[in-house]
Write a protein that holds these residues in place. Structure first.
Motif, PDB file in Angstrom:
ATOM      1  N   VAL A  52      72.451 -43.559 -17.451  1.00 40.91           N
ATOM      2  CA  VAL A  52      71.557 -42.441 -17.039  1.00 40.91           C
ATOM      3  C   VAL A  52      72.621 -41.049 -16.927  1.00 40.91           C
ATOM      4  CG1 VAL A  52      69.833 -43.769 -15.783  1.00 40.91           C
ATOM      5  CG2 VAL A  52      71.596 -42.858 -14.638  1.00 40.91           C
ATOM      6  N   ASP A  53      72.079 -39.950 -17.056  1.00 39.06           N
ATOM      7  CA  ASP A  53      72.764 -38.833 -16.883  1.00 39.06           C
ATOM      8  C   ASP A  53      73.043 -38.631 -15.312  1.00 39.06           C
ATOM      9  OD1 ASP A  53      73.809 -36.120 -16.680  1.00 39.06           O
ATOM     10  OD2 ASP A  53      72.092 -35.247 -16.999  1.00 39.06           O
ATOM     11  N   PHE A  98      65.125 -42.657 -12.783  1.00 36.05           N
ATOM     12  CA  PHE A  98      64.949 -42.819 -14.155  1.00 36.05           C
ATOM     13  C   PHE A  98      64.043 -44.085 -14.773  1.00 36.05           C
ATOM     14  CE2 PHE A  98      68.542 -40.395 -12.927  1.00 36.05           C
ATOM     15  CZ  PHE A  98      68.671 -39.400 -13.729  1.00 36.05           C
ATOM     16  N   ASN A  99      63.572 -43.796 -15.646  1.00 33.09           N
ATOM     17  CA  ASN A  99      62.893 -44.907 -16.598  1.00 33.09           C
ATOM     18  C   ASN A  99      63.965 -45.771 -17.281  1.00 33.09           C
ATOM     19  OD1 ASN A  99      60.367 -44.094 -16.221  1.00 33.09           O
ATOM     20  ND2 ASN A  99      60.750 -42.135 -17.509  1.00 33.09           N
ATOM     21  N   ASP A 101      64.483 -46.296 -20.201  1.00 34.50           N
ATOM     22  CA  ASP A 101      65.205 -45.737 -21.337  1.00 34.50           C
ATOM     23  C   ASP A 101      66.159 -44.513 -21.198  1.00 34.50           C
ATOM     24  OD1 ASP A 101      63.451 -43.810 -20.636  1.00 34.50           O
ATOM     25  OD2 ASP A 101      62.349 -43.780 -22.606  1.00 34.50           O
ATOM     26  N   SER A 103      65.186 -42.003 -19.482  1.00 35.06           N
ATOM     27  CA  SER A 103      64.717 -40.561 -19.306  1.00 35.06           C
ATOM     28  C   SER A 103      64.388 -40.263 -17.739  1.00 35.06           C
ATOM     29  CB  SER A 103      63.381 -40.586 -20.058  1.00 35.06           C
ATOM     30  OG  SER A 103      62.314 -41.587 -19.599  1.00 35.06           O
ATOM     31  N   LYS A 104      64.359 -39.239 -17.452  1.00 39.53           N
ATOM     32  CA  LYS A 104      64.040 -38.791 -15.803  1.00 39.53           C
ATOM     33  C   LYS A 104      62.701 -39.099 -15.604  1.00 39.53           C
ATOM     34  CE  LYS A 104      66.413 -35.373 -13.927  1.00 39.53           C
ATOM     35  NZ  LYS A 104      66.604 -34.051 -13.576  1.00 39.53           N
ATOM     36  N   LYS A 105      62.512 -39.759 -14.468  1.00 37.16           N
ATOM     37  CA  LYS A 105      61.097 -40.053 -14.063  1.00 37.16           C
ATOM     38  C   LYS A 105      60.638 -39.056 -12.648  1.00 37.16           C
ATOM     39  CE  LYS A 105      58.882 -44.015 -11.683  1.00 37.16           C
ATOM     40  NZ  LYS A 105      59.071 -45.321 -11.272  1.00 37.16           N
TER      41      LYS A 105
END
Length: 142
Positions: A52-53, A98-99, A101, A103-105
């Motif tokens: 994740v970022d 985060f999901n 993949d 992406s931010k959840k």
């Protein structure tokens, strides 16, 4: 501390409070008695931060599982933060979810901060990847 097992697990028992600690002992999850879930067992896994970022993280990155697990009531997440990043007693921290993949959840504001023990407390109602970090602009509770 040398961590040999990177996953910890616990079975949820609706009759009593369920407590799960991360393998590195930096996270505690508390599921109150009477809380139901779509999973009978929960886990915390330490993962590679590149998933994740994590550019504004103040903790390691963890996978709370199984991914997609939800709870009928919010559960309490206590996580130690890095004072070298956020200072001795930050007024606010955020739990970034985060999901799978990357992406931010969600961005969830801390419920409280225990400055003496360097622990941020959050209420979450679902599982995914996440870390505690520095707030960015316009953080709202998910």
């Amino acid at each position: 501390m040398i961590v040999l097992d990177f996953v910890s697990k616990a079975k949820i028992n609706n009759d009593v409070k369920t407590i799960l600690k991360s393998p590195d002992d930096l996270i505690t999850l508390e599921v109150l008695a009477g809380t139901t879930s779509n999973s009978a067992e929960i886990s915390i896994e330490m993962i590679d931060p590149s998933a994740v970022d994590a550019s504004h993280s103040a903790s390691d990155v963890y996978k709370f599982g199984p991914a997609g697990t939800t709870f009928s009531n919010p559960i309490e997440l206590k996580i130690k933060f890095n004072v070298d990043i956020v200072g001795q007693c930050p007024s606010q921290l955020v739990f970034y979810q985060f999901n799978d993949d990357g992406s931010k959840k969600a961005e969830i504001k801390s419920k409280s901060i225990d400055c003496e023990n360097k622990i941020a407390v959050f209420e979450i109602d679902s599982f995914s990847l996440g870390f505690v970090g520095i707030p960015t602009t316009n953080v709202v509770k998910a």
